[in-house]
Design an enzyme around this catalytic site. Sequence first.
Site, PDB file in Angstrom:
ATOM      1  CB  CYS A   1      -1.434   0.062   1.048  1.00  0.00           C
ATOM      2  SG  CYS A   1      -1.672   1.639   1.489  1.00  0.00           S
TER       3      CYS A   1
ATOM      4  CB  CYS B   1       0.701   1.200   4.268  1.00  0.00           C
ATOM      5  SG  CYS B   1      -1.093   0.425   4.136  1.00  0.00           S
TER       6      CYS B   1
END
Length: 453
Positions: free
Chosen positions: A46, A49
């Site tokens: 991600c 993230c």
Amino acid sequence: MAELKASLASFLLSSAVLAFVEDLDDTFKDNRMDDVWLVDFYAPWCGYCKKLEPIWHDVGAELKNSGSPVRVGKMDATAYSGVASEFGVRGYPTIKLLKGELAYTYKGPRTKDDIIEFANRVAGPAVRSLPSRQMFDHVLKRHDVLFVYVGGESPLKEKYIDVASELIVYTYFFSASEDVLPESVNLPELPSVVVFKDGSFFTYDEYEDGSLSSWVNRERFQGYLQIDGFTLYELGETGKLVAIAVIDEKEPTEENIRLKGLIQRVATEYREHFNRDFQFGHMDGNDYINGLIMGEVTVPSIIILNTSNEQYFLPSEPVETLEQLVHFINSVLDGSAQAYGGDGIFQRIKRVAYDARSTVMSVFRSSPVLGCFLFGLPLGVISLMCYGICTAESDDGAEELEMMKREGLTDEEEEEEEEEEERRRQAGKPEAPEDEEGEVERDEKSAVEKKTD
């Protein structure tokens, strides 16, 4: 030598970071109950993230160094999907504060200060006591919106504590005795729940305001705000319509200032009329609004958004006076104003097409070469496949035709033979039948035999 020192410093820094942020596994759910945890549920692939990772390390270091009881951790939600699903993780990254049986989801901006403020607020008691006037004044200066329960034990206080436990993710809740409040604050009755904001205070009335939870949710914002995309998302949870002056703060023209001033005046002077149903504010620029309504909003202008069903309202004529603006807001409230947009099937299809177009345009604007590769290569492959299929069918047809010609089995040749036979019959030139030829031969043979005798 210098490289060795740099490597050693990097290793020590990495070790320090790991000490502030703990890597969690599937044993976490059984061992967490004795502590308050702030956990980042992430996915290794991600992008958001990865962007949060250095901020998360700073959060861990700050809370550790300040002596906070909150422990900071992170969990790979793809590796431990069972644990993540138990905590209601649906996307990445998801930040949750876990306190006993309670789990609070963070929905604010992903900045260090905002995350730390959230952790300290939620980790503490749901309702904090204000023991003195000095403490009250100090807290009032620090908070734009302040909820205070005033009075002793009562059923209202029990409701207040329940609401605080539910909505502490958004704001602080306090309690105080009446003598702690300024002398200018006169309450009609005790106990009471009061909100201090916009330089004034407002008291909860169960008969007029409905449930305490709904009232707190509506009142947790100032009457007038500078609105951005995140604030607009949060306002959607209040159930209010949002009246916005779309302006350009970089060019404070007279028209920009005038429309902003009109919205501010309505928010202040007509609070009793519109506060229950409307939130007021201004937004710098029209980029976000344009994407939201899939259209073009002029700057400056006024627009009212219904975030619950994605409808929006525009004035039918330019707003020149306060009375015109109030009339427009009333027309939205009574349903006589023209509504645009919505969440119907047509608008959903339009949204998919608009988002796809926006994505393609964004890719080409940021990197034309990458855009050509991402979208040109698949189109080229599809074109080659279609060409191959079409040419393969043509070649097969040609081969079959050639084979039929070789075998003399084409329909054209059969038709030509039939036509030739027909012409011969019509011309009266039939071929000698086989029986007549045999009879002539027998007669000639008989004549030869007679001469011999």
